[in-house]
Design an enzyme around this catalytic site. Structure first.
Site, short mmCIF file in Angstrom:
data_model
loop_
_atom_site.label_atom_id
_atom_site.label_comp_id
_atom_site.label_asym_id
_atom_site.label_seq_id
_atom_site.Cartn_x
_atom_site.Cartn_y
_atom_site.Cartn_z
N GLN A 150 -4.43 -1.80 9.58
CA GLN A 150 -4.35 -3.12 9.14
C GLN A 150 -4.92 -4.08 9.99
OE1 GLN A 150 -3.47 -3.52 5.79
NE2 GLN A 150 -3.71 -5.87 6.08
N LYS B 290 0.90 -1.33 -0.03
CA LYS B 290 0.01 0.04 0.01
C LYS B 290 0.82 1.28 0.10
CE LYS B 290 -3.74 -2.41 2.20
NZ LYS B 290 -4.62 -2.80 3.31
N ASP C 211 -10.89 2.13 4.17
CA ASP C 211 -10.83 0.99 3.84
C ASP C 211 -12.20 0.67 3.75
OD1 ASP C 211 -9.11 -0.86 3.71
OD2 ASP C 211 -8.39 -0.90 5.83
N1 GUN Z 1 -6.63 -7.18 6.41
C1 GUN Z 1 -7.09 -8.17 5.33
N2 GUN Z 1 -7.54 -7.41 4.29
C2 GUN Z 1 -7.38 -6.21 4.66
C3 GUN Z 1 -7.86 -4.86 4.28
O1 GUN Z 1 -8.49 -4.86 3.11
N3 GUN Z 1 -7.90 -3.84 4.99
C4 GUN Z 1 -6.99 -3.65 6.22
N4 GUN Z 1 -7.00 -2.63 7.11
N5 GUN Z 1 -6.88 -5.16 6.65
C5 GUN Z 1 -7.16 -6.14 6.20
#
Ligand code: GUN
Length: 297
Positions: free
Chosen positions: A96, A52, A119
């Site tokens: 995350q 990211k 998100d």
């Molecule tokens: N953990 C697994 N997929 C995701 C996601 O799309 N965003 C976040 N923040 N954590 C995750």
């Protein structure tokens, strides 16, 4: 059978985003700024967050990565989120997942300012999405919709089966495929670990979204010939032939299912890159939306 190539589609959309950022800044807009919170050092989470941050650099975004040890308390973490909520230079915030067991993911997600919830996990964001109001869309389902649009796959009237009911993929995917919009207007069945006779249901599916988090869970005998397969799973399985000691497989038994279907997403290189694009699109929307609010207030 055609592969739905997430690397190709994401490269195409990232080029569009990059240009949009240049145009936005030429009009005096500020650089989009994504802040990511990572707790602990789960290797998969490290890889996702690293990706990211790299994509932010690639697209001309600012990024901030805040790292905390697993011993951070829930209160301390929420304090950190609040600092980002109050920081006008930050447009989007993500935490995350998964978080350590002593921290409630709901409490942390609920503390994010919905205007910065790129998100798409906050209850206000998901409530708006459920009601068909403008909102950030959860990054993975959003990425899947963009993939379907790119390949001009019209799901109107299709029997779609979603396997897995998580808040971040299965449940919002069900809402988005069934809403009166484009892409949308599908007839959707949400299935999960307690579903009886899953195979009877999937054999009727024109499109399957596999998001159950179990390696090779969807087998060839569960798939109708000509079906479209979207594989959201990213599972690490041991592989002594690899230097890392593992390889990634999806929730679909790709080798045996692929020859049967009309379209399929590979793992890796399918849905994964599209999730990041979803997040980046939301962050760009956030900076534009926040600029509008600043003018109004
Ligand atoms: N953990 C697994 N997929 C995701 C996601 O799309 N965003 C976040 N923040 N954590 C995750």
């Amino acid at each position: 059978m055609q592969i739905l190539d997430g690397n190709l589609v994401s490269a195409h959309i990232k080029a569009q985003i990059k240009q949009e950022v240049i145009d936005w800044q030429a009009q005096g807009g500020k650089k989009p700024h994504l802040a990511a919170i990572l707790v602990g050092n789960n290797p998969a989470s490290e890889a996702y967050v690293g990706n990211k941050v790299r994509t932010c650099q690639e697209l001309g975004y600012e990024s901030t990565l805040l790292r905390f040890g697993v011993d951070i308390t829930e209160e301390e973490l929420i304090n950190e989120v609040n600092k980002l909520n109050n920081d006008d230079s930050v447009d989007g915030i993500l935490t995350q997942l998964p978080l350590p067991k002593h921290i409630s993911p709901d409490a942390v997600i609920n503390s994010i300012n919905p205007a910065k919830d790129v998100d798409g996990f906050h209850p206000i964001t998901q409530g708006k999405m459920l009601l068909g109001q403008p909102s950030f869309l959860p990054a993975t389902p959003y990425g899947i919709l963009m993939m379907l649009e790119y390949y001009k796959i019209d799901v109107t009237g299709m029997n779609c089966v979603v396997i897995g009911r998580s808040n971040i993929v299965g449940t919002p995917m069900t809402v988005l495929l069934s809403r009166n919009a484009n892409p949308g207007n599908a007839t959707v069945t949400l299935t999960h670990s307690r579903t009886k006779n899953l195979k009877d249901i999937t054999l009727n599916a024109d499109l399957i979204v596999a998001a159950i988090g179990k390696p090779k869970y969807v087998t060839a005998d569960m798939v109708k010939p000509g079906a479209i397969i979207i594989d959201v799973g990213i599972n690490r399985i041991e592989d002594a032939t690899r230097k890392s000691g593992f390889r990634l497989v999806g929730d679909v038994d790709y080798d045996n299912v692929a020859p049967l279907c009309s379209y399929i997403t590979p793992v890796p290189g399918g849905v994964g890159p599209m999730t990041i694009v979803g997040l980046m699109k939301n962050t760009l929307d956030a900076v534009k939306q926040n600029a509008k609010q600043a003018v109004l207030s």
